[in-house]
Motif scaffolding. Structure first.
Motif, mmCIF file in Angstrom:
data_model
loop_
_atom_site.group_PDB
_atom_site.id
_atom_site.type_symbol
_atom_site.label_atom_id
_atom_site.label_comp_id
_atom_site.label_asym_id
_atom_site.label_seq_id
_atom_site.Cartn_x
_atom_site.Cartn_y
_atom_site.Cartn_z
ATOM 1 N N VAL A 9 0.952 -1.372 0.042
ATOM 2 C CA VAL A 9 0.000 0.102 0.044
ATOM 3 C C VAL A 9 0.846 1.305 -0.053
ATOM 4 C CG1 VAL A 9 -1.959 1.227 1.586
ATOM 5 C CG2 VAL A 9 -1.985 -1.188 1.291
ATOM 6 N N LYS A 10 2.008 1.236 0.975
ATOM 7 C CA LYS A 10 2.702 2.503 0.830
ATOM 8 C C LYS A 10 3.406 3.218 -0.484
ATOM 9 C CE LYS A 10 4.019 2.724 5.615
ATOM 10 N NZ LYS A 10 5.124 3.105 6.602
ATOM 11 N N PRO A 11 3.698 2.238 -1.082
ATOM 12 C CA PRO A 11 4.082 2.979 -2.589
ATOM 13 C C PRO A 11 3.003 3.732 -3.337
ATOM 14 C CG PRO A 11 5.075 0.987 -2.518
ATOM 15 C CD PRO A 11 4.062 0.960 -1.273
ATOM 16 N N LEU A 12 1.818 3.143 -3.231
ATOM 17 C CA LEU A 12 0.484 3.603 -3.823
ATOM 18 C C LEU A 12 0.163 4.798 -3.500
ATOM 19 C CD1 LEU A 12 -1.580 0.340 -4.014
ATOM 20 C CD2 LEU A 12 -0.349 1.198 -5.797
ATOM 21 N N VAL A 19 -0.597 5.676 6.719
ATOM 22 C CA VAL A 19 -1.003 4.467 6.621
ATOM 23 C C VAL A 19 -1.079 3.588 7.751
ATOM 24 C CG1 VAL A 19 -0.914 2.076 5.140
ATOM 25 C CG2 VAL A 19 -0.332 4.245 4.059
ATOM 26 N N LYS A 20 -2.163 3.114 8.118
ATOM 27 C CA LYS A 20 -2.144 2.399 9.285
ATOM 28 C C LYS A 20 -3.295 1.026 9.276
ATOM 29 C CE LYS A 20 -2.188 6.727 12.360
ATOM 30 N NZ LYS A 20 -2.353 7.785 11.441
ATOM 31 N N ILE A 21 -2.849 0.019 10.214
ATOM 32 C CA ILE A 21 -3.290 -1.135 10.098
ATOM 33 C C ILE A 21 -3.725 -1.592 11.621
ATOM 34 C CG2 ILE A 21 -3.383 -3.624 9.543
ATOM 35 C CD1 ILE A 21 -1.135 -2.841 7.483
ATOM 36 N N ASN A 22 -5.003 -1.647 11.856
ATOM 37 C CA ASN A 22 -5.603 -2.344 13.068
ATOM 38 C C ASN A 22 -6.058 -3.550 13.110
ATOM 39 O OD1 ASN A 22 -5.240 0.257 14.404
ATOM 40 N ND2 ASN A 22 -7.261 0.950 13.579
ATOM 41 N N LEU A 34 -7.521 -1.511 7.481
ATOM 42 C CA LEU A 34 -6.704 -0.527 6.636
ATOM 43 C C LEU A 34 -7.190 0.822 6.528
ATOM 44 C CD1 LEU A 34 -3.952 -0.138 5.106
ATOM 45 C CD2 LEU A 34 -5.184 -0.673 3.003
ATOM 46 N N SER A 35 -6.586 1.922 7.089
ATOM 47 C CA SER A 35 -7.045 3.304 7.090
ATOM 48 C C SER A 35 -5.737 4.126 6.451
ATOM 49 C CB SER A 35 -7.362 3.863 8.191
ATOM 50 O OG SER A 35 -6.233 3.852 9.290
ATOM 51 N N VAL A 36 -6.238 4.926 5.344
ATOM 52 C CA VAL A 36 -5.414 5.868 4.879
ATOM 53 C C VAL A 36 -5.781 7.097 4.922
ATOM 54 C CG1 VAL A 36 -4.578 3.846 3.122
ATOM 55 C CG2 VAL A 36 -6.324 5.409 2.369
ATOM 56 N N HIS A 37 -5.206 8.374 4.259
ATOM 57 C CA HIS A 37 -5.366 9.454 4.272
ATOM 58 C C HIS A 37 -6.568 9.659 3.373
ATOM 59 C CE1 HIS A 37 -5.391 13.869 3.179
ATOM 60 N NE2 HIS A 37 -4.496 14.029 4.362
ATOM 61 N N VAL A 76 -11.006 1.087 5.615
ATOM 62 C CA VAL A 76 -11.871 1.811 6.384
ATOM 63 C C VAL A 76 -11.552 3.362 6.094
ATOM 64 C CG1 VAL A 76 -12.433 0.240 8.227
ATOM 65 C CG2 VAL A 76 -10.578 1.734 8.707
ATOM 66 N N GLU A 77 -12.676 4.171 6.455
ATOM 67 C CA GLU A 77 -12.221 5.853 6.338
ATOM 68 C C GLU A 77 -11.731 6.370 7.529
ATOM 69 O OE1 GLU A 77 -15.423 8.053 4.637
ATOM 70 O OE2 GLU A 77 -16.125 6.155 3.526
#
Length: 77
Positions: A9-12, A19-22, A34-37, A76-77
């Motif tokens: 995910v990070k390169p995308l 980028v966080k994962i719970n 997975l939550s992203v900006h 998730v948002e």
């Protein structure tokens, strides 16, 4: 598994620091949330969900026979 998701995910995204994962684990399943900006949400999902589907395919294949639990990846948002 979390490292695999982050590696994909990070390169995308434009904001890799956000980028966080719970992890949520139950008796029968493991769910990675997975939550992203907000600006990167479209990049992770892709047109018609193709990128999200590809990420899920890789994650599910990697976890396949290693664990007795069902693995899920939610964005998730």
């Amino acid at each position: 598994m979390e490292e695999l998701i982050l590696t994909i995910v990070k390169p995308l995204v434009d904001h890799p620091d956000e980028v966080k994962i719970n992890l949520e684990e139950s008796d029968r399943s493991i769910t990675y949330k997975l939550s992203v900006h907000p600006e990167d949400m479209g990049k992770v999902i892709g047109k018609q969900g193709r990128v999200a589907k590809a990420i899920r395919t890789v994650v599910y294949a990697a976890s396949g026979s290693k664990q007795q639990k069902k693995v899920f990846l939610e964005i998730v948002e």
